[in-house]
Design an enzyme around this catalytic site. Sequence first.
Site, PDB file in Angstrom:
ATOM      1  N   GLU A  46      11.660  36.468  33.114  1.00 58.69           N
ATOM      2  CA  GLU A  46      11.859  37.918  33.183  1.00 58.69           C
ATOM      3  C   GLU A  46      10.734  38.685  32.488  1.00 58.69           C
ATOM      4  O   GLU A  46       9.963  38.103  31.703  1.00 58.69           O
ATOM      5  CB  GLU A  46      13.202  38.294  32.561  1.00 58.69           C
ATOM      6  CG  GLU A  46      13.326  37.928  31.090  1.00 58.69           C
ATOM      7  CD  GLU A  46      14.355  38.777  30.344  1.00 58.69           C
ATOM      8  OE1 GLU A  46      14.250  40.016  30.379  1.00 58.69           O
ATOM      9  OE2 GLU A  46      15.254  38.181  29.715  1.00 58.69           O
ATOM     10  N   LYS A 104      23.624  36.642  21.151  1.00 64.33           N
ATOM     11  CA  LYS A 104      23.526  36.986  19.727  1.00 64.33           C
ATOM     12  C   LYS A 104      24.647  37.940  19.370  1.00 64.33           C
ATOM     13  O   LYS A 104      25.225  38.607  20.237  1.00 64.33           O
ATOM     14  CB  LYS A 104      22.153  37.558  19.399  1.00 64.33           C
ATOM     15  CG  LYS A 104      21.806  38.840  20.094  1.00 64.33           C
ATOM     16  CD  LYS A 104      20.482  39.372  19.572  1.00 64.33           C
ATOM     17  CE  LYS A 104      19.298  38.639  20.149  1.00 64.33           C
ATOM     18  NZ  LYS A 104      19.233  38.686  21.607  1.00 64.33           N
TER      19      LYS A 104
HETATM   20  N1  PSU Z   1      18.399  39.798  24.728  1.00 59.22           N
HETATM   21  C1  PSU Z   1      17.297  39.346  24.083  1.00 59.22           C
HETATM   22  N2  PSU Z   1      16.075  39.731  24.512  1.00 59.22           N
HETATM   23  C2  PSU Z   1      15.910  40.564  25.586  1.00 59.22           C
HETATM   24  C3  PSU Z   1      17.088  41.026  26.277  1.00 59.22           C
HETATM   25  C4  PSU Z   1      18.296  40.627  25.815  1.00 59.22           C
HETATM   26  O1  PSU Z   1      17.417  38.611  23.132  1.00 59.22           O
HETATM   27  O2  PSU Z   1      14.784  40.897  25.929  1.00 59.22           O
HETATM   28  C5  PSU Z   1      16.923  41.900  27.488  1.00 59.22           C
HETATM   29  C6  PSU Z   1      17.088  41.079  28.780  1.00 59.22           C
HETATM   30  O3  PSU Z   1      16.179  41.558  29.738  1.00 59.22           O
HETATM   31  C7  PSU Z   1      18.505  41.402  29.209  1.00 59.22           C
HETATM   32  C8  PSU Z   1      18.599  42.838  28.778  1.00 59.22           C
HETATM   33  O4  PSU Z   1      18.731  41.256  30.591  1.00 59.22           O
HETATM   34  O5  PSU Z   1      17.939  42.891  27.524  1.00 59.22           O
HETATM   35  C9  PSU Z   1      20.017  43.315  28.662  1.00 59.22           C
HETATM   36  O6  PSU Z   1      20.027  44.691  28.451  1.00 59.22           O
HETATM   37  P1  PSU Z   1      21.403  45.487  28.455  1.00 59.22           P
HETATM   38  O7  PSU Z   1      22.138  45.005  27.248  1.00 59.22           O
HETATM   39  O8  PSU Z   1      20.990  46.909  28.375  1.00 59.22           O
HETATM   40  O9  PSU Z   1      22.088  45.144  29.733  1.00 59.22           O
END
Ligand code: PSU
Length: 304
Positions: free
Chosen positions: A28, A163
Amino acid sequence: MHSLKKYLSVNPEVKEALINRQPVVALESTIISHGMPYPQNVETALNVEKIIRENGAIPATIAILQGKLTVGCTSAQIEYLGKKGLAVTKASRRDLPVLLSRGEDGATTVTTTMIGGAMAGIKVFATGGIGGVHRGAETTMDISADLEELAETPVLVVCAGAKSILDLGLTLEYLETRGVPVIGYGTEELPAFYTRSSGFKVDYRMDTPKEIADAFRVKLHCGLRGGMLVTNPIPEEYSMDPEYINRNINEAIEECNRLGIHGKQTTPYLLDKIQKLTGGDSLKANIQLVYNNARLGAKIAAEL
Ligand code: PSU
Ligand code: MN
């Protein structure tokens, strides 16, 4: 299909690998633009690609570039996304129509990386962490679109668990409701990203990449829709002290609530705040767990 071609751009190496049924691992780009600071983000992204190659697979970093869902970014494109950082739109499923029609750039989250990967024919995707049900979701309704995508799109996602910026129990409940198998690699316990344990159980423990690939193959063949979540604990030597990291996570969440940060800004804000509060220690752990997931992702892709 004609319309798809217009918005999908698969790089020649990835296309060739898919035609020849060689293993390919999707990666990603939100983790690059919004998940880590520059220049560690670019360095990590390039190392992840290298690790995937060393383990016998072809990497395909996915992003939206000038209105094209780009599968297999070049090093220059990764550098561009990493330098631009938060100025790139964090692109979830709901952002796709607008970014593609306007010809704009976007960093793909787990959700949109799964979409791009599936369109190109990629089955395995490795990352650090997924989005989930946030703590306090019973009032904010903040539930990541990643969980819905895991329920719908046939891509296996390797992560290091979730996390505790998230409510791990509710995240597991949501995945159960939506029919997403949660596998622990070499563990019965859901890893909590920075640490190897969380107190929550995964659905199934699997000890080999082959076992994981076999189960996912059955899911695909039976038309059971959706993906599978493989949780891979951070290597012992890089795992953090649970009391220390959780204290900092709690402080970050309090600050986030005090500032009224919400919506798509929440996760990037918390990641950045935790990195600052831990003086970069959490970033070191984050980088290592991503490398660890890249290795496992490549091995699973090879088995598939
Ligand atoms: N958790 C991490 N690092 C990240 C993300 C999540 O430890 O970079 C990013 C990923 O791209 C995930 C997104 O899909 O955050 C989720 O965002 P939201 O909680 O806004 O859906
Ligand atoms: Mn959210």
